[in-house]
Enzyme design. Structure first.
Site, short mmCIF file in Angstrom:
data_model
loop_
_atom_site.label_atom_id
_atom_site.label_comp_id
_atom_site.label_asym_id
_atom_site.label_seq_id
_atom_site.Cartn_x
_atom_site.Cartn_y
_atom_site.Cartn_z
N HIS A 137 -59.31 -74.36 50.58
CA HIS A 137 -58.45 -74.92 49.72
C HIS A 137 -58.96 -74.61 48.40
CE1 HIS A 137 -55.58 -77.32 47.67
NE2 HIS A 137 -54.84 -77.74 48.69
N ARG A 155 -51.06 -78.22 40.95
CA ARG A 155 -50.61 -77.08 40.52
C ARG A 155 -49.26 -76.73 40.41
NH1 ARG A 155 -52.95 -73.70 44.33
NH2 ARG A 155 -53.57 -75.25 45.50
#
Ligand SMILES: Cc1cc2nc3c(=O)[nH]c(=O)nc-3n(C[C@H](O)[C@H](O)[C@H](O)COP(=O)(O)OP(=O)(O)OC[C@H]3O[C@@H](n4cnc5c(N)ncnc54)[C@H](O)[C@@H]3O)c2cc1C
Ligand code: SF4
Ligand code: SF4
Ligand code: FES
Lengths: 549, 234
Positions: free
Chosen positions: A251, A267
């Protein structure tokens, strides 16, 4: 004799137990912790199902997205099975009371649209109000969620339902070995963590649901400490097959110091990734593996990488990412509304695991089924799509439970002798008898770092070979490793040492598969072999020969 | 930095690095000073509920507590201590069963709105860390009390629109249940997820009244003092 013994009490284990019980089986769920302590509680983002509640969607699109993300390494029939079962699985979760997030009525799609899209669902069902969000790699808003506590709320609702259905639990029992006298499982042996005794539990069928092996990357993973692949190691020792072990998903955004997950939504909501110079260097919304590699390159070059959320503002951050803001303040001592969040890519999900057939039965061990992150049902292939794991643990957890029950109907009810138990008692006695030469806590950190650096985001044959040698040396050392705590009851050190032994057993499986795969595909990226190679469009399967066991 | 730990048979002080969470400090001790130190943990991210202990008399998650000089750490109260900071949560977990905290008769042919979701959003954030159970003074006098987290969970299901038989839940929380709580708020004060069991219990009392139950304490008191009504404490 039990019909179905479920080992592991996370989302997959509880789903299996409920399905087996519903089918009529006698069931026992055994786990090394309390069920609600399981890693499933950590999942935040969501669970995929093409309900089409927010925008046009269809199971066939879900199938397409999953196949694409798998990079040629999935079994398309299994993917079809999973995705087609998804709406039904959500319906089941809805019925047992999972508190999903809901759509405001105004957003709900008009009646004529829903008829066409959600023909799978009964009309006037509360399912239509379940909210769905976008996750990476999905062609529609497909992930059902419960705020940012999706896994927690699914796990706890499954647990409450197990209590309702009178499912029996045996907590704080650590799986040692499967009992497989002749290629058919007869039960398993456990260490009762409280009393220190070794116990044998006889069963006609077994479901393994012990989770993944992300915790091998100790210090560099979002996973909980206990995700050490215990069930995978037990299958390996019993002669079952493992596959796709080299595929570990990283990740992009773990917190730099604690490796705690900053979810993708950070994000998705508009957060930037910046380097030491404050410059953006990658499209933040690219797939996880690409973003991870871009970040890793910056760090390799001596730089640091930060998540910049400041422009989102305090208020927006509080409503969108409350869990994350709190974790940043606690673990990085910064307030993301005013400061950059230091991050690094970390191990997050393990695609490989126990090799199973289309009925989820372990290849090499009859009557033994595997579901959830420990199993490789060939639905994630070289890269898992976010939100497909919670789906897999519930849908395939149930499927494994049903199949285990079916197997038990015709299975022999003659219990195994006590041979395995005697072996395990002797093995534990031997650990107690050894002098303490190495501290496994220190070695565990060494292993984590070694795997992260040499078997991580970007791999290279030279360093993979080094890693393999080092891990084999550690295996040798570990055989000499005694216990710093000789207490017979409640021995946490003994349990953690056994976990570490499992980690050391499967680490070489990851590394040798990574060495064998001279190409780059999905989460596996190798220098010198940066492209996909048709010749490697296959699974690497590992299985001990009988005489090696 | 010095922290003190109340262990099975002794109270011991350890020197640990600064700036750690308590959980990291416990592992540092285990690795470098005393491997026999025993405690529970899992996620290290405040979500698995395994690591609750008491620090200076207040329940905290070890993974979410930054240590301070001279912190004193001890196991949760009202749970049998198994070893050092590790306790037995079995009995506490059984309260969930006694409270029948689940959906009894689900119906999904209903409309559920975000407002419905938000009504029990907080309650369903519960991680079953047992902090509230440890803080609840009723257990000192009534070990069979259902306790805060089981009642909060019963409330969460009783308020779920999908439950078509709320009475079944209400029936299960009368004995050793909602009326045994003193509404002291200790549970609310320690919950790491900001849950307010005291408020949930108050709400459940209201629902209980609607289903024909009454406060047994109140009946008892008015029995003894017929003109009761001047408030408590007389
Ligand atoms: C931080 C984080 C966020 C995530 N977010 C998402 C998301 O948004 N969407 C999504 O789909 N997926 C997500 N995932 C992945 C997903 O949560 C996991 O893949 C999934 O929960 C695994 O469930 P499981 O039941 O297979 O295993 P687990 O939940 O790990 O349970 C394993 C069980 O086995 C028991 N066990 C293990 N070893 C032994 C032993 N030796 N003896 C006895 N019992 C044993 C454990 O105690 C536990 O009960 C996330 C993962 C993490 C870490
Ligand atoms: S408010 Fe009630 S449940 Fe909460 S601590 Fe006080 S007595 Fe216990
Ligand atoms: S209500 Fe709060 S304190 Fe009590 S168990 Fe749940 S999370 Fe812990
Ligand atoms: S370790 Fe999971 S809540 Fe603290």
């Amino acid at each position: 004799m039990l019909d179905v013994l479920v080992i592991g009490s996370g989302g997959a284990g509880l789903s299996a137990a409920l399905a087996a019980k519903e089918a009529g089986a006698s069931v026992l769920v055994v786990g090394k912790m309390y069920p609600t302590n399981s890693q499933t509680a950590m999942a935040q983002g969501g669970m995929n199902a093409a309900l089409g509640n927010v925008e046009e969607d269809h199971p066939s699109l879900h199938i397409q997205d999953t196949i694409k993300s798998a990079h040629g390494l999935c079994n398309e029939d299994m993917v079809r099975h999973l995705c087609a079962d998804a709406p039904k699985t959500i319906e089941w979760l809805e019925k047992i009371g999972v508190p999903f997030s809901r759509l405001p009525q105004s957003i709900e799609v008009s009646q004529s649209d829903t008829n066409q899209r959600s023909s799978l669902l009964a009309p006037h069902s509360s399912l239509k109000s379940i909210a769905q969000r976008q996750l990476g790699g999905a062609s529609a808003k497909r992930a059902c969620y419960a705020q940012d506590y999706t896994g927690l709320k699914i796990l706890h609702t499954l647990y409450d339902t197990c209590l309702k259905e009178g499912i029996d639990f045996l907590d704080e029992h650590f799986l040692l070995n499967l009992i497989v006298p002749e290629d058919t499982v007869k039960g398993a042996t456990f260490l009762d963590i409280r009393s220190g005794e070794v116990k044998q539990i006889d069963a006609k069928s077994v479901v393994i649901a012990t989770g993944g092996y992300g915790a091998l990357y100790h210090g560099y993973t979002t996973n909980m400490y206990g995700a050490t692949g215990d069930g995978i190691a037990a299958v390996m020792r019993a002669g079952g097959a493992l596959s796709d072990m080299e595929f570990v998903q990283f990740h992009p955004t773990g917190l730099k110091h604690s490796s705690i997950l900053m979810s993708e939504s950070a994000r998705g909501e508009g957060g930037y990734l910046v380097n030491t110079k404050g410059e953006r260097f990658v499209d933040e919304l690219k797939p996880r593996d690409e973003v991870s590699r871009a970040i890793f390159a910056q760090i390799q070059a001596g730089g640091s990488v930060f998540l910049d959320l400041r422009h989102l503002g305090e208020e927006k951050l509080q409503t969108l990412l409350p869990q994350e803001v709190a974790l940043c303040k606690l673990h990085e001592k910064i307030d993301p509304a005013h400061a950059l969040v230091p991050i690094k890519p970390v191990a997050h999900y393990t695609m490989g695991g126990i090799d199973v057939d289309e009925a989820l039965e372990v290849n090499g061990i009859k009557g033994c089924f595997a579901a959830g992150e420990c199993s490789n049902a060939k639905v994630h292939g070289a890269n898992r799509l976010g939100g497909n794991s919670l789906l897999e643990i519930t849908a395939f957890g149930r499927f494994a439970g049903e199949n285990a029950y079916k197997h038990s109907i015709y299975a022999s009810s003659k219990p195994a002798n006590g041979e395995q138990k005697e072996k395990d008692i002797a093995a534990i006695e031997a650990i107690y008898a050894r002098p303490l030469t190495h501290n496994h806590y220190t070695m565990q950190r060494t292993l984590g770092r070694l795997l992260y650096e040499k078997v991580g985001i970007v791999r290279e044959n030279r360093t993979l070979h080094q890693a393999l040698e080092m891990v084999i040396a550690m295996q040798v050392e570990q055989k000499e490793m005694g216990l710093a705590d000789k207490n017979r009851t409640h021995n946490q050190t003994l349990v953690e040492l056994l976990e570490f032994q499992n980690a050391l057993l499967i680490a070489p499986a990851i590394i040798s598969a990574a060495i064998a795969r001279d190409e780059s595909r999905g989460a596996h990226f190798k220098k010198g072999f940066e492209a996909e190679d048709e010749a490697f469009k296959k699974h690497i399967v590992l299985q001990w020969k009988r005489e090696e066991r | 930095m010095k922290i003190t730990i109340k262990r099975d048979k002794s109270v011991e002080s350890f020197e640990v690095s600064e700036g750690l969470t308590l959980l990291a400090a416990l592992y540092e001790i285990k690795e470098k000073q005393d491997a026999s130190l025993t405690f529970s943990s899992g996620c290290r991210a405040s979500i698995c509920g395994a690591c609750a202990v008491r620090v200076n008399g207040k329940e905290v998650l070890a993974c979410a507590h930054k240590i301070n000089e001279n912190d004193t750490v001890e196991p949760l109260q009202y749970h049998p201590v198994l070893r050092d900071l590790k306790v037995d949560k079995q009995k506490a977990k059984e309260t969930l069963k006694r409270a029948s905290a689940w959906l009894h008769q689900p119906q999904i042919s209903v409309e559920i709105t975000p407002e419905d979701e938000h009504r029990t959003e907080r309650q369903s954030d519960c991680i079953l860390c047992d902090s509230c159970y440890s803080a609840c003074p009723v257990f000192a006098v009534n070990p069979d009390f259902l306790g805060p987290f089981a009642l909060t969970r019963a409330y969460r299901y009783s308020e779920d629109k999908r439950e078509s038989n709320v009475k079944e839940i209400i029936d299960h929380i009368q004995t050793n249940g909602v009326w045994d709580c003193t509404l002291c708020g200790e549970c609310t004060a320690v919950c790491p997820k900001g849950i307010d069991p005291k408020m949930d219990i108050t709400m459940l009392r209201g629902t209980s009244l609607q289903h024909g139950y009454s406060d047994p304490n109140f009946t008892a008191q008015s029995f003894g003092t017929p003109d009761f009504g001047g408030g408590f404490g007389f």
